[in-house]
Design a protein around this motif. Sequence first.
Motif, PDB file in Angstrom:
ATOM      1  N   UNK A  42       7.155 -15.313 -12.303  1.00  0.00           N
ATOM      2  CA  UNK A  42       8.192 -14.804 -13.025  1.00  0.00           C
ATOM      3  C   UNK A  42       7.416 -13.748 -13.839  1.00  0.00           C
ATOM      4  N   UNK A  43       6.543 -14.202 -14.567  1.00  0.00           N
ATOM      5  CA  UNK A  43       5.643 -13.276 -15.574  1.00  0.00           C
ATOM      6  C   UNK A  43       5.110 -12.098 -14.844  1.00  0.00           C
ATOM      7  N   UNK A  44       4.382 -12.433 -13.850  1.00  0.00           N
ATOM      8  CA  UNK A  44       3.696 -11.031 -13.033  1.00  0.00           C
ATOM      9  C   UNK A  44       4.869 -10.353 -12.226  1.00  0.00           C
ATOM     10  N   UNK A  45       5.970 -10.963 -12.002  1.00  0.00           N
ATOM     11  CA  UNK A  45       6.880 -10.055 -11.458  1.00  0.00           C
ATOM     12  C   UNK A  45       7.561  -9.327 -12.472  1.00  0.00           C
ATOM     13  N   UNK A  46       7.786  -9.546 -13.706  1.00  0.00           N
ATOM     14  CA  UNK A  46       8.253  -8.773 -14.923  1.00  0.00           C
ATOM     15  C   UNK A  46       7.211  -7.527 -15.148  1.00  0.00           C
ATOM     16  N   UNK A  47       5.881  -7.996 -14.977  1.00  0.00           N
ATOM     17  CA  UNK A  47       4.809  -7.000 -15.137  1.00  0.00           C
ATOM     18  C   UNK A  47       4.690  -5.951 -14.154  1.00  0.00           C
ATOM     19  N   UNK A  48       5.431  -6.528 -12.955  1.00  0.00           N
ATOM     20  CA  UNK A  48       5.154  -5.526 -11.719  1.00  0.00           C
ATOM     21  C   UNK A  48       6.292  -4.488 -11.630  1.00  0.00           C
ATOM     22  N   UNK A  49       7.347  -4.858 -12.597  1.00  0.00           N
ATOM     23  CA  UNK A  49       8.381  -3.822 -12.385  1.00  0.00           C
ATOM     24  C   UNK A  49       8.594  -3.039 -13.668  1.00  0.00           C
ATOM     25  N   UNK A  50       7.520  -3.285 -14.573  1.00  0.00           N
ATOM     26  CA  UNK A  50       7.146  -2.352 -15.503  1.00  0.00           C
ATOM     27  C   UNK A  50       6.368  -1.276 -15.179  1.00  0.00           C
ATOM     28  N   UNK A  51       6.938  -0.070 -15.053  1.00  0.00           N
ATOM     29  CA  UNK A  51       6.171   0.973 -14.539  1.00  0.00           C
ATOM     30  C   UNK A  51       4.862   1.264 -14.994  1.00  0.00           C
ATOM     31  N   UNK A 109       7.471   5.948  -8.939  1.00  0.00           N
ATOM     32  CA  UNK A 109       7.460   4.445  -8.901  1.00  0.00           C
ATOM     33  C   UNK A 109       8.920   3.925  -9.586  1.00  0.00           C
ATOM     34  N   UNK A 110       9.599   4.503 -10.270  1.00  0.00           N
ATOM     35  CA  UNK A 110      10.812   3.925 -10.662  1.00  0.00           C
ATOM     36  C   UNK A 110      11.891   3.848  -9.217  1.00  0.00           C
ATOM     37  N   UNK A 133       0.780  -1.402  -0.085  1.00  0.00           N
ATOM     38  CA  UNK A 133       0.080   0.110  -0.076  1.00  0.00           C
ATOM     39  C   UNK A 133       0.797   1.412  -0.035  1.00  0.00           C
ATOM     40  N   UNK A 134       1.872   1.215   0.798  1.00  0.00           N
ATOM     41  CA  UNK A 134       2.827   2.460   0.864  1.00  0.00           C
ATOM     42  C   UNK A 134       3.576   2.617  -0.387  1.00  0.00           C
ATOM     43  N   UNK A 135       4.057   1.551  -0.793  1.00  0.00           N
ATOM     44  CA  UNK A 135       4.978   1.584  -2.183  1.00  0.00           C
ATOM     45  C   UNK A 135       4.031   1.948  -3.608  1.00  0.00           C
ATOM     46  N   UNK A 136       2.941   1.300  -3.461  1.00  0.00           N
ATOM     47  CA  UNK A 136       1.968   1.765  -4.734  1.00  0.00           C
ATOM     48  C   UNK A 136       0.705   2.094  -4.284  1.00  0.00           C
TER      49      UNK A 136
END
Length: 673
Positions: A296-305, A320-321, A116-119
């Motif tokens: 891994x797929x959702x992790x990659x999507x998660x690091x895509x701002x 976000x970055x 919640x705090x990060x996003x």
Amino acid sequence: MRDEPEARSSEGSGVADVSPRFFVVLLVVVLSLAAGLRFYRLDAQSFWNDEGNSARIAERPLPLIVEGAAGDIHPPGYYLVLHAWHGLFGQSEFALRSLSVAAGVALVALTSLLGRHCFDETTGLVAAVLSALSPFAIYYSQEARMYALLGALSAASSTLAFRTLGQLSEEAPSERGLSRIFLPASYALVTAAGLYTHYAFLFVVLGQNAVFAVWWVGSAVRGRVDWPALASWGAGQLGAGILYLPWVPTALDAAGWSSAGTDYDLGLAVVDVVRVLAVGLTQSRGEATAAVVVAVGFLVVGVWPGAEARDSRGARTLPVRWTITGLLILLAVPLGLFFGFDLYKPAWLKFLIVLLPPFHVLVAHGVRNAAIWLSRIGGLSGLQREMVRIAVIAAILVALCALFLPSLTNLYFDPSYARDDYRQLARDLEDRRRPGDAIVLNAPNQWEVFTYYYPDRDVYPAPYRPGPESASSFLEPLIDQYERLFVLYWGDAESDPKKRIESWLAQHAYKAADEWYGDVRLATYGAAPLPPAPTVLADVRFGERITLKGFAISDGSFAPGDVVPVTIFWEAAAAVTESYKVSVQLLDGEGRLVSQMDTVPGDGLTPTTAWEPGSTVVDRCGVLVPREVAAGQYSLLVAMYDPGTGQRLSAEREGEVATDALVLGDIVVRAAN
């Protein structure tokens, strides 16, 4: 000067569908689910070795807990908390494990707050669901050890670290004075608690400092040097250090973890880490392939701002970055140190519970991003987009539940993943035990868990890493004093790597049974005289190269529960290329099998492939007379067979017809007293 927040979009943030009040309601529902999964079958399994240590340590006075931890590989924090918990709720398995349940539920809540705090609230709630359902987190929330608490404190410390960076990045002078006191103080207390809980928490602290270093240096490169921010962060680190300072000399002298010392493929090892984070310890690499790919797929999507978020108060967060970079650092630094210190082995993957909070937050952010992107397909209105986002997130979570289900089923119900069953072992021994029996623990640190279930009566811990002389001086008086020995073998590679205990007993006693209780092996031995030569000459050839030269059986009758000692003298005419097993069997008057002992010669320590041609091999084997057997006359026979095929070798005496076994003679079983 500070980073300016990135542009935000209420349309893309996903905030509109989760109000602050609804966030709290949903979080309570998720926490209830987490508690239910962690309390479910909480005491269905026995304590294993390390949990027994926790249970017995919790009984000690506080000074003894601290003193004991000084020589342990763990600091005293968890044990001190467990001592207080034990005083409130008791000593049962359920009571002691419930502390880990509480820590596990706290881990879910704190992971939600981190997300919640990060996003935003959506990410926080999805992260909470992932944490609540995590087989890895549930496993250690049902174990009376410090790992659930370690995970919770790592989530709390990281949340405070990110909140500190967020406050330092904001133009909110009215709050900064308070934050520069409250946040560093809170961070110092939580971080010190983590350091007192487990030495691996240092990896988390180093990761957090790497996050701050990247943030501060990045600001400095852009000409925004913030010395007050450095001072505020340093105050938190200094506070944690001062609180931990009394334990630092002990920590430096602690035994620590030895290098795993195993060769492994780094790529496959990283896959195993992702597997454990995704579906826990109860699925193999092959079984978990789909879960690893999805994670891994959702992790990659998660690091895509995606679109920048705001919290429920509209307070600005880090860009976000920077948030994504920081979470990736919190994953990479502890993992890099884990491999850098050569700690990779299955037993130590539990240290990586500190990776769960950033892992779940990034995966949750990937779910959120996927939902936002899918909602933008087509010309949907704002309300329709929100409905699509909610539907997509719900569908993804249902799919993830399906991936978790096999692992959770294994965790709860599959015996192959169950903890070592000292509880059943102690019950069986209590049922079988009679005067003249002793119990030997080959690993001395089994004493805590074994005596949790079994009274400390005729129980003898063996010397740690014994040499030939210490093994003999320990076991010889026991063989002289007792009729039967029950030996618990566990952790041989660490406690007795040369197998001194087992080797001595193979030469001086008669093993009659081996039983497994998880990874604990219970061996039953009989004590009897050791004939140096055959009392009966046989000269029977087994197969083409092995000859049974003779044997010896004790005179007298036997009672139910006794071990019949049989000594066989073998000789190989030539080198034997196959490893055969010997079967000594007890048959009744009708030729029906009553009892048997099958083993590689010499209790597994002198296989036929190691026999020197022309040399005599003395093989001592016991046959256990069942407790329920009727009095009467019984026959003993011996056979040798190929364990791969079950095919017996022919037994042939010169001038006689070949059979598949040799009858050694008869014994008398008397009625039980």
